[in-house]
Design an enzyme around this catalytic site. Sequence first.
Site, PDB file in Angstrom:
ATOM      1  N   HIS A 184       0.862  -1.195   0.000  1.00 43.01           N
ATOM      2  CA  HIS A 184       0.000   0.000   0.000  1.00 43.01           C
ATOM      3  C   HIS A 184       0.894   1.240   0.000  1.00 43.01           C
ATOM      4  O   HIS A 184       1.385   1.668   1.045  1.00 43.01           O
ATOM      5  CB  HIS A 184      -0.882  -0.029   1.248  1.00 43.01           C
ATOM      6  CG  HIS A 184      -2.065   0.897   1.184  1.00 43.01           C
ATOM      7  ND1 HIS A 184      -2.160   1.937   0.282  1.00 43.01           N
ATOM      8  CD2 HIS A 184      -3.218   0.928   1.900  1.00 43.01           C
ATOM      9  CE1 HIS A 184      -3.313   2.569   0.465  1.00 43.01           C
ATOM     10  NE2 HIS A 184      -3.970   1.971   1.436  1.00 43.01           N
ATOM     11  N   HIS A 187      -2.608   6.899  -0.668  1.00 42.65           N
ATOM     12  CA  HIS A 187      -3.503   7.483   0.346  1.00 42.65           C
ATOM     13  C   HIS A 187      -2.826   8.035   1.593  1.00 42.65           C
ATOM     14  O   HIS A 187      -3.437   8.073   2.669  1.00 42.65           O
ATOM     15  CB  HIS A 187      -4.568   6.455   0.750  1.00 42.65           C
ATOM     16  CG  HIS A 187      -5.390   6.000  -0.419  1.00 42.65           C
ATOM     17  ND1 HIS A 187      -6.107   4.834  -0.440  1.00 42.65           N
ATOM     18  CD2 HIS A 187      -5.583   6.572  -1.634  1.00 42.65           C
ATOM     19  CE1 HIS A 187      -6.716   4.694  -1.608  1.00 42.65           C
ATOM     20  NE2 HIS A 187      -6.399   5.740  -2.363  1.00 42.65           N
ATOM     21  N   TYR A 189      -0.460   6.909   3.514  1.00 42.78           N
ATOM     22  CA  TYR A 189       0.131   6.029   4.527  1.00 42.78           C
ATOM     23  C   TYR A 189       1.654   6.025   4.373  1.00 42.78           C
ATOM     24  O   TYR A 189       2.193   6.703   3.500  1.00 42.78           O
ATOM     25  CB  TYR A 189      -0.511   4.633   4.441  1.00 42.78           C
ATOM     26  CG  TYR A 189      -2.005   4.742   4.671  1.00 42.78           C
ATOM     27  CD1 TYR A 189      -2.485   5.178   5.911  1.00 42.78           C
ATOM     28  CD2 TYR A 189      -2.925   4.508   3.653  1.00 42.78           C
ATOM     29  CE1 TYR A 189      -3.842   5.350   6.130  1.00 42.78           C
ATOM     30  CE2 TYR A 189      -4.293   4.673   3.870  1.00 42.78           C
ATOM     31  CZ  TYR A 189      -4.739   5.099   5.107  1.00 42.78           C
ATOM     32  OH  TYR A 189      -6.082   5.290   5.333  1.00 42.78           O
TER      33      TYR A 189
END
Length: 382
Positions: A184, A187, A189
């Site tokens: 990931h 977004h 993070y």
Amino acid sequence: MIHELQSRSANALFEPAHAGALSALNRIVMAPLTRNRAGPGLVPGPLALTYYAQRATAGLIITEATQISASAQGYAFTPGCYTDNQVAGWKRVTDAVHAKGGSIVVQLWHTGRISHTSFQAYGAAPVGPSAIRANSKTFIADGGFVDVSMPRALTLEEIRCIIEDFRFASTRAIDAGFDGVELHAAHGYLLDAFLRDGSNHRTDDYGGPIANRCRLLFEVAIACAGAIGAARVGVRISPVSTAGDSHDSCPQALFEHVVTGINPLGLAYIHCVEGETGGARDSIAFDYAALRACFDNAWIVNNGYDRAMAIDAVASGHADFVAFGRAYIANPDLVARLEQNAKLNPLLAQSTFYGGGAHGYTDYPTLEQQSASDMLLAATST
Ligand SMILES: Cc1cc2nc3c(=O)[nH]c(=O)nc-3n(C[C@H](O)[C@H](O)[C@H](O)COP(=O)(O)O)c2cc1C
């Protein structure tokens, strides 16, 4: 230009395909969706098994974002993939998906500065590239939605530990029966926060010029690829999304560097969120074709796709796979519905998205269930 567009038949969305070592029954992907229903020990429970098995006709399921370590947590009730119990819980899920012929990868995250002291040992500050607080909220166990906490900057030694945590979680993912992992890097993070000059003000080898800001993502990708095989690793990016208070002064140059740098590693896929996640696709001008041209392997697109757009994206070669998020919350049999051009179920209230039980999670009906209950209704009303 590395990649050349490949046009395909209009039916290609529904035909089998590969992304690296991942085999898919079709080119329809279930996007990662955080549902905040993990049980004690952040173990995915029986409801998660039902939920993912219901969606096993997707070409590829990407799970909800899943922690690589205890300190990677940023929201309540999100699962992990680092303890034996978590691995055992996920194994039951992957077995159920595989029994139905599906493929499933786990999305691995470290939430970085999108976290809260209540998730950290001894109430410590969460970590990020720099001590810059995100203008963002998180959901904590006792307090509902609250502002994220002020982070502190990671030391170089801690960065090495986080790379090791990603590597370790990817090996645990294979123990849990996953076909692969998705890193990931979207977004806001941790991996995304390192990429962007809005959140990364470091002056060492991990900050400053684009090449330095990309270093952590590349090192994590190399570590995971070395551990489980590059053809089982994908990366999610969201070049212009402001989710998690993400900002960069030059996203086109940044993400072309990201994708160009990842390309020689031979990863299975890049998963690109186009536009504002869950919002406007054209919020900021961005040349996605130029980005796609930097990568040889499979390209997954997401954000606001409907049936016609997905068929066109795959047929034109704009993408190899299309991921659906909200449509997959409400439609366990999304592939059948898209194939038959059937109506989609509407989403239930947003209060069922993040946390709760079966309602709004495993109780959305399939076409088959709907036609059986229509028939019953017709029979009882005559
Ligand atoms: C309830 C919910 C949870 C989400 N959780 C994640 C997540 O865990 N990881 C992630 O990368 N994106 C997450 N997203 C974003 C979706 O994967 C997707 O990018 C977004 O919904 C846009 O796609 P769509 O238009 O097909 O819904 C989430 C979105 C929603 C609505």
